[in-house]
Design an enzyme around this catalytic site. Structure first.
Site, PDB file in Angstrom:
ATOM      1  CG  ASN A   8      -1.722   1.229   1.405  1.00 34.28           C
ATOM      2  OD1 ASN A   8      -1.768   2.072   0.501  1.00 34.28           O
ATOM      3  ND2 ASN A   8      -2.377   1.357   2.545  1.00 34.28           N
ATOM      4  CD1 TRP A   9       3.707   1.276  -2.884  1.00 33.09           C
ATOM      5  CD2 TRP A   9       4.174   2.876  -4.378  1.00 33.09           C
ATOM      6  NE1 TRP A   9       4.780   0.850  -3.624  1.00 33.09           N
ATOM      7  CE2 TRP A   9       5.084   1.819  -4.551  1.00 33.09           C
ATOM      8  CE3 TRP A   9       4.264   3.981  -5.216  1.00 33.09           C
ATOM      9  CZ2 TRP A   9       6.085   1.848  -5.519  1.00 33.09           C
ATOM     10  CZ3 TRP A   9       5.257   4.019  -6.183  1.00 33.09           C
ATOM     11  CH2 TRP A   9       6.162   2.958  -6.326  1.00 33.09           C
ATOM     12  CE  LYS A  10      -0.106   3.104   4.839  1.00 27.21           C
ATOM     13  NZ  LYS A  10      -0.019   3.184   6.295  1.00 27.21           N
ATOM     14  CG  HIS A  92      -5.726   1.835   5.329  1.00 27.38           C
ATOM     15  ND1 HIS A  92      -5.296   2.745   6.272  1.00 27.38           N
ATOM     16  CD2 HIS A  92      -4.700   0.963   5.146  1.00 27.38           C
ATOM     17  CE1 HIS A  92      -4.051   2.443   6.629  1.00 27.38           C
ATOM     18  NE2 HIS A  92      -3.670   1.361   5.957  1.00 27.38           N
ATOM     19  CD  GLU A  94      -2.837   5.354   6.881  1.00 36.93           C
ATOM     20  OE1 GLU A  94      -2.812   5.358   5.637  1.00 36.93           O
ATOM     21  OE2 GLU A  94      -1.921   4.859   7.583  1.00 36.93           O
ATOM     22  CD  GLU A 159      -3.251  -2.484   7.301  1.00 38.89           C
ATOM     23  OE1 GLU A 159      -2.172  -2.739   6.750  1.00 38.89           O
ATOM     24  OE2 GLU A 159      -3.862  -1.424   7.133  1.00 38.89           O
ATOM     25  N   GLY A 165       2.812   2.178  10.833  1.00 40.51           N
ATOM     26  CA  GLY A 165       3.794   3.249  10.720  1.00 40.51           C
ATOM     27  C   GLY A 165       4.542   3.564  12.009  1.00 40.51           C
ATOM     28  CB  SER A 204       5.357  -2.005  11.997  1.00 39.83           C
ATOM     29  OG  SER A 204       5.007  -0.659  12.289  1.00 39.83           O
TER      30      SER A 204
END
Ligand code: 13P
Length: 243
Positions: A8-10, A92, A94, A159, A165, A204
């Site tokens: 996932n490159w976000k 997700h 986020e 997650e 992160g 992570s």
């Protein structure tokens, strides 16, 4: 079941990053896993051309629940499919946090993704406060119950929000027991179909911890954030998956 190693490159990445990255993946992707790259929307089309003919799959990071319409700034599942992607990450943490996405919104997006022929990767996971309160499994069960459509087919990613992160991961026992709880919930919700759904771990994941995490029971792969931006790290994680 083959493990799925997804990146996932976000909100990272420019067009100039693609060529070297895909060349490395084409050259060194291990044959015993499936690999998936989910870049920002702006890079999907170019990634699709660069990955054409390879076994590496491509995915979006979100889609709108509607098939089309007056939704400025949004992207539909059919548009993601149209550029050659096969997957889409949904729910997700986020997006749940930054965009107020509820379980019902995530379920609507999952229905749209499935209708458009995409495989949804539905993210669930507890916050640190919820884990400390002993509510982690209940939170995740509730997310599964309300985020997955009745006829769900796709992938689930566990997650824990506090592991994203941060360089921190749950203990191996905690990952194994959460994945067992997710499997049980999937079978209760979806019957035999629930037994076949891959459950990824995310938060992570790095080359140094990948082998231990990926070897745990009911871990069907990884959803990798930061470490998926560097081809060498992403490939090292994929290579660490059990045969
Ligand atoms: P990190 O691997 O950077 O912790 O991100 C995990 C994640 O959110 C993947 O979707």
């Amino acid at each position: 079941m083959r493990q799925l190693i997804a990146g996932n490159w976000k909100m990272f990445g420019k067009r100039a990053d693609i060529e070297a990255f895909t060349a490395a993946l084409r050259a060194d992707a291990p044959a015993h896993v499936d690999m998936l790259v989910c870049p920002p929307f702006t890079l999907l089309d170019r990634f699709a051309s660069t990955l054409a003919g390879s076994k590496i799959a491509l995915g979006g990071q979100d889609c709108h629940p509607a098939a089309e319409g007056a939704h400025t700034g949004d992207i539909s599942a059919a548009m993601i499919r149209d550029v050659g992607a096969s997957h889409v990450i949904l729910g997700h943490s986020e997006r749940r946090t930054n965009h107020g996405e509820t379980n019902a919104v995530v379920r609507g997006k999952a229905e749209a993704a499935i209708a458009a022929g995409l495989t949804p990767v539905i993210c669930v996971g507890e916050t640190e406060a919820e884990r400390e309160a002993g509510e982690a499994e209940a939170v995740v069960r509730s997310q599964l119950a309300h985020s997955l459509p009745a006829q769900f087919s796709g992938v689930v990613a566990y997650e824990p929000v506090w592991a994203i992160g941060t360089g921190r991961t749950p203990t191996e026992d905690d990952v194994a027991s959460m994945h067992a709880a997710i499997r049980k919930a999937l079978v209760e919700q979806l019957g035999t179909a629930g037994a076949a759904i891959a459950i990824l771990y995310g938060g992570s994941v790095k080359p140094a911890n990948a082998a231990a995490l990926l070897a745990l029971p009911e871990v069907g792969g990884a959803l990798v954030g930061g470490a998926s931006l560097k081809a060498a790290d992403f490939l090292a994680i994929a290579t660490a998956a059990p045969l």
